[in-house]
Design an enzyme around this catalytic site. Structure first.
Site, mmCIF file in Angstrom:
data_model
loop_
_atom_site.group_PDB
_atom_site.id
_atom_site.type_symbol
_atom_site.label_atom_id
_atom_site.label_comp_id
_atom_site.label_asym_id
_atom_site.label_seq_id
_atom_site.Cartn_x
_atom_site.Cartn_y
_atom_site.Cartn_z
ATOM 1 N N SER A 39 -0.318 -1.439 9.304
ATOM 2 C CA SER A 39 0.085 -0.053 9.051
ATOM 3 C C SER A 39 1.137 0.426 10.043
ATOM 4 C CB SER A 39 -1.134 0.865 9.152
ATOM 5 O OG SER A 39 -2.108 0.534 8.210
ATOM 6 N N ALA A 44 -0.286 -3.507 13.629
ATOM 7 C CA ALA A 44 -0.031 -2.109 13.298
ATOM 8 C C ALA A 44 0.811 -1.432 14.375
ATOM 9 C CB ALA A 44 -1.362 -1.373 13.133
ATOM 10 N N ASN A 85 0.830 -1.200 0.000
ATOM 11 C CA ASN A 85 0.000 0.000 0.000
ATOM 12 C C ASN A 85 0.869 1.256 0.000
ATOM 13 O OD1 ASN A 85 -2.431 1.524 0.140
ATOM 14 N ND2 ASN A 85 -3.378 -0.104 1.340
ATOM 15 N N ARG A 96 6.614 -8.435 19.773
ATOM 16 C CA ARG A 96 6.673 -9.695 20.519
ATOM 17 C C ARG A 96 5.567 -10.634 20.035
ATOM 18 N NH1 ARG A 96 7.677 -5.749 24.534
ATOM 19 N NH2 ARG A 96 9.672 -6.048 25.624
ATOM 20 N N THR A 102 12.331 -5.860 15.755
ATOM 21 C CA THR A 102 13.769 -5.800 16.000
ATOM 22 C C THR A 102 14.450 -7.159 15.898
ATOM 23 O OG1 THR A 102 13.436 -6.078 18.382
ATOM 24 C CG2 THR A 102 13.463 -3.824 17.544
ATOM 25 N N ASP A 122 19.832 -0.893 1.083
ATOM 26 C CA ASP A 122 21.273 -0.779 0.870
ATOM 27 C C ASP A 122 21.888 -2.159 0.632
ATOM 28 O OD1 ASP A 122 21.047 1.935 1.205
ATOM 29 O OD2 ASP A 122 21.637 1.912 3.298
ATOM 30 N N HIS A 160 22.694 2.617 12.237
ATOM 31 C CA HIS A 160 23.893 3.392 12.570
ATOM 32 C C HIS A 160 24.371 3.016 13.963
ATOM 33 C CE1 HIS A 160 23.305 5.989 9.053
ATOM 34 N NE2 HIS A 160 22.015 5.897 9.329
#
Length: 251
Positions: A199, A217, A142, A237, A222, A150, A172
């Protein structure tokens, strides 16, 4: 058609080899572009590599190695990869009229590294390169999808991604002294078949999301998410498995 294969852990050999091959191809493409249109000299012997050329090749090889292994690199290190950016085509894609579906399909095939059948991305669509993205069949992305490719992003078949989602392969360092010259690291991202991402989700570098899973959403993903689970939150989670009981929903 790209086949989504989970690398054997972050920085796994299969994924490293794939990334090395892709980066080498981009460098070869740029070298060809530089020689197009140069006149041939009759009887002239092919020019051998100069010391300067060899130095550049060594520098590029070292940069590829650092990028492939998830080590820090900077803007200058990545300069030889600029030929893979599709900024002009992305701009053209995002200027298409709503009725220009065929034109968008052609442009998308030129922007991405590969894309399957019946796949669609709604404008506005942004990518760092575009050429490092591989998408399977029946994909729906969407509007306001951002792909920071990268290094490679691989998305399987039947995947749906809701608005305002970002998938990034690059981060970074935490310590400010290491962020000189925009120092960064990159790790590939893999999204399995039939995943649904809600979303305003952010998927971070090195993540794999397994077959059929749902990311709620607003999540920040991570770490890897296994197949066939519902997961959400920041950080994301696992909340519960997806079972046959879910087949009866809203029937």
């Amino acid at each position: 058609m790209p086949t989504l294969v989970r690398a054997p852990g972050r920085g796994g050999q299969d994924q490293e080899t794939l990334m090395e091959e892709r980066m080498a191809q981009l460098e070869d493409d740029r070298a060809r572009d530089r020689t197009v249109g140069q006149p041939d000299v009759p009887g002239a012997a092919p020019a051998g590599p100069t010391a300067d050329t060899q130095t550049h090749a060594d520098t590029h090889a070292e940069a590829r190695d650092r990028i492939t292994h998830g080590l820090l690199y900077n803007e200058s290190d990545a300069g030889f990869l600029q030929g893979g950016r599709r900024a002009g085509l992305l701009h053209e894609y995002n200027q298409t009229a709503p009725a220009e579906a065929e034109r968008r399909a052609v442009l998308l095939g030129r922007i991405l590294g590969s894309i399957g059948k019946r796949s669609f991305i709604a404008p506005v669509f942004q990518a760092a390169y575009g050429s490092n993205v591989h998408i399977g069949d029946d994909f729906y992305g969407n509007f306001n999808l951002s792909l920071i490719d990268d290094v490679e992003i691989r998305i399987g078949n039947g995947v749906m991604i809701a608005p305002n989602t970002t998938i990034t392969t690059t981060g970074h360092p935490v310590h400010p002294e290491l962020r000189v010259d925009y120092n960064r690291f990159s790790e590939p991202v893999a999204i399995g078949d039939k995943v649904w991402i809600g979303s305003n989700v952010v998927v971070l570098p090195g993540v794999t999301i397994g077959y059929g899973s749902v990311i709620g959403a607003g999540s920040v993903v991570t770490h890897d998410i296994p197949p066939m689970v519902v997961a959400f939150g920041a950080p994301c989670r696992i909340v519960r498995p997806i079972t046959d009981a879910d087949l009866t929903q809203r029937q």
